[in-house]
Design a protein around this motif. Structure first.
Motif, PDB file in Angstrom:
ATOM      1  N   ILE A   8       8.020   6.192  28.397  1.00  0.00           N
ATOM      2  CA  ILE A   8       7.024   6.225  29.464  1.00  0.00           C
ATOM      3  C   ILE A   8       5.658   6.283  28.803  1.00  0.00           C
ATOM      4  O   ILE A   8       5.425   7.104  27.917  1.00  0.00           O
ATOM      5  CB  ILE A   8       7.254   7.410  30.428  1.00  0.00           C
ATOM      6  N   ASP A   9       4.775   5.408  29.216  1.00  0.00           N
ATOM      7  CA  ASP A   9       3.451   5.291  28.609  1.00  0.00           C
ATOM      8  C   ASP A   9       3.604   5.219  27.090  1.00  0.00           C
ATOM      9  O   ASP A   9       4.308   4.364  26.611  1.00  0.00           O
ATOM     10  CB  ASP A   9       2.529   6.425  29.064  1.00  0.00           C
ATOM     11  N   GLU A  10       2.989   6.112  26.352  1.00  0.00           N
ATOM     12  CA  GLU A  10       3.072   6.090  24.886  1.00  0.00           C
ATOM     13  C   GLU A  10       3.861   7.293  24.381  1.00  0.00           C
ATOM     14  O   GLU A  10       3.476   7.982  23.431  1.00  0.00           O
ATOM     15  CB  GLU A  10       1.672   6.028  24.278  1.00  0.00           C
ATOM     16  N   VAL A  11       5.005   7.523  25.029  1.00  0.00           N
ATOM     17  CA  VAL A  11       5.945   8.565  24.631  1.00  0.00           C
ATOM     18  C   VAL A  11       7.341   7.951  24.638  1.00  0.00           C
ATOM     19  O   VAL A  11       7.740   7.304  25.607  1.00  0.00           O
ATOM     20  CB  VAL A  11       5.927   9.756  25.629  1.00  0.00           C
TER      21      VAL A  11
ATOM     22  N   ARG B  73       1.948   9.283  21.289  1.00  0.00           N
ATOM     23  CA  ARG B  73       0.568   8.947  20.930  1.00  0.00           C
ATOM     24  C   ARG B  73      -0.361   9.900  21.658  1.00  0.00           C
ATOM     25  O   ARG B  73      -0.195  10.153  22.849  1.00  0.00           O
ATOM     26  CB  ARG B  73       0.277   7.503  21.324  1.00  0.00           C
ATOM     27  N   THR B  74      -1.331  10.464  20.959  1.00  0.00           N
ATOM     28  CA  THR B  74      -2.265  11.413  21.560  1.00  0.00           C
ATOM     29  C   THR B  74      -3.534  10.695  22.002  1.00  0.00           C
ATOM     30  O   THR B  74      -3.811   9.574  21.569  1.00  0.00           O
ATOM     31  CB  THR B  74      -2.621  12.534  20.569  1.00  0.00           C
ATOM     32  N   SER B  75      -4.319  11.359  22.819  1.00  0.00           N
ATOM     33  CA  SER B  75      -5.542  10.746  23.341  1.00  0.00           C
ATOM     34  C   SER B  75      -6.558  10.458  22.238  1.00  0.00           C
ATOM     35  O   SER B  75      -7.400   9.581  22.395  1.00  0.00           O
ATOM     36  CB  SER B  75      -6.175  11.641  24.411  1.00  0.00           C
ATOM     37  N   ASP B  76      -6.469  11.170  21.110  1.00  0.00           N
ATOM     38  CA  ASP B  76      -7.399  10.917  19.996  1.00  0.00           C
ATOM     39  C   ASP B  76      -6.868   9.857  19.028  1.00  0.00           C
ATOM     40  O   ASP B  76      -7.435   9.653  17.958  1.00  0.00           O
ATOM     41  CB  ASP B  76      -7.740  12.215  19.256  1.00  0.00           C
ATOM     42  N   GLY B  77      -5.779   9.169  19.390  1.00  0.00           N
ATOM     43  CA  GLY B  77      -5.261   8.067  18.583  1.00  0.00           C
ATOM     44  C   GLY B  77      -4.272   8.487  17.514  1.00  0.00           C
ATOM     45  O   GLY B  77      -3.768   7.645  16.774  1.00  0.00           O
ATOM     46  N   ASN B  78      -3.971   9.774  17.417  1.00  0.00           N
ATOM     47  CA  ASN B  78      -2.987  10.242  16.456  1.00  0.00           C
ATOM     48  C   ASN B  78      -1.587  10.109  17.043  1.00  0.00           C
ATOM     49  O   ASN B  78      -1.422   9.737  18.199  1.00  0.00           O
ATOM     50  CB  ASN B  78      -3.280  11.698  16.058  1.00  0.00           C
ATOM     51  N   MET B  79      -0.583  10.436  16.227  1.00  0.00           N
ATOM     52  CA  MET B  79       0.807  10.351  16.660  1.00  0.00           C
ATOM     53  C   MET B  79       1.482  11.684  16.371  1.00  0.00           C
ATOM     54  O   MET B  79       1.363  12.205  15.259  1.00  0.00           O
ATOM     55  CB  MET B  79       1.527   9.250  15.881  1.00  0.00           C
TER      56      MET B  79
END
Length: 167
Positions: free
Chosen positions: A113-116, A134-140
């Motif tokens: 779902i989304d980036e998970v 994926r986090t909002s700051d572009g990290n994983m």
């Protein structure tokens, strides 16, 4: 409900994977589109608290395959490695990982779902679930989970995007 909504509702110490596994809006149809894993592409580097550096390099997605090589370093010496593939067949989308000296482990896609994305193999002692988020700051965030009380064995590392070797 989006992944962002789910993450916003998380309480401290609660296993993220367990929340997402039963979330509405996750479907097998979504799971079959490997293009939705595009957020994993590229090169990542994480540094858990124990002095280990984890480098994970993912290829670009294709219709049926995504590959990665991971190495674990301490004081610039490789201590372990892993080859990983995410492979789509007619009946399954699987995360297959093989570490140095071990047989491959296969995890079925449970949630996308989304980036998970969450992969699951309940027959394994550890990890039973592997999550990439994926986090909002572009990290994983890479998280390994089992069913131990209060997540005693759970492991999580925050990866940052780095320049890929040779570029």
């Amino acid at each position: 409900m989006t992944a962002k909504d789910l993450l916003g509702r998380m309480a401290g110490g609660q296993a993220l994977g367990l929340v997402l596994l039963g979330s509405p809006g996750t479907t097998r149809a979504d799971a079959q589109d490997l293009g939705k894993l595009k957020f994993m592409e590229g090169c990542w580097k994480g540094e858990p608290d124990d002095g280990t550096v984890v480098e994970e390099n993912w290829t670009s997605t294709s219709n049926n395959l995504l590959l990665a090589v991971t190495r674990y370093l301490k004081k610039n010496e490789a201590t372990n490695w892993e080859f990983t593939r995410i492979e789509k067949t007619d009946s399954l989308t699987a995360f297959i990982a093989q570490s140095k000296g071990e047989a491959p482990d296969t995890y079925a896609l449970k949630t996308l779902i989304d980036e998970v994305v969450i992969w699951e193999n309940l027959r394994k002692e550890f990890p039973k679930r592997i999550m990439y988020r994926r986090t909002s700051d572009g990290n994983m965030i890479v998280r390994l989970e089992d069913d131990s009380p209060a997540g005693e064995r759970d492991f999580e590392v925050k990866d940052r995007r780095v320049k890929c070797p040779g570029n």
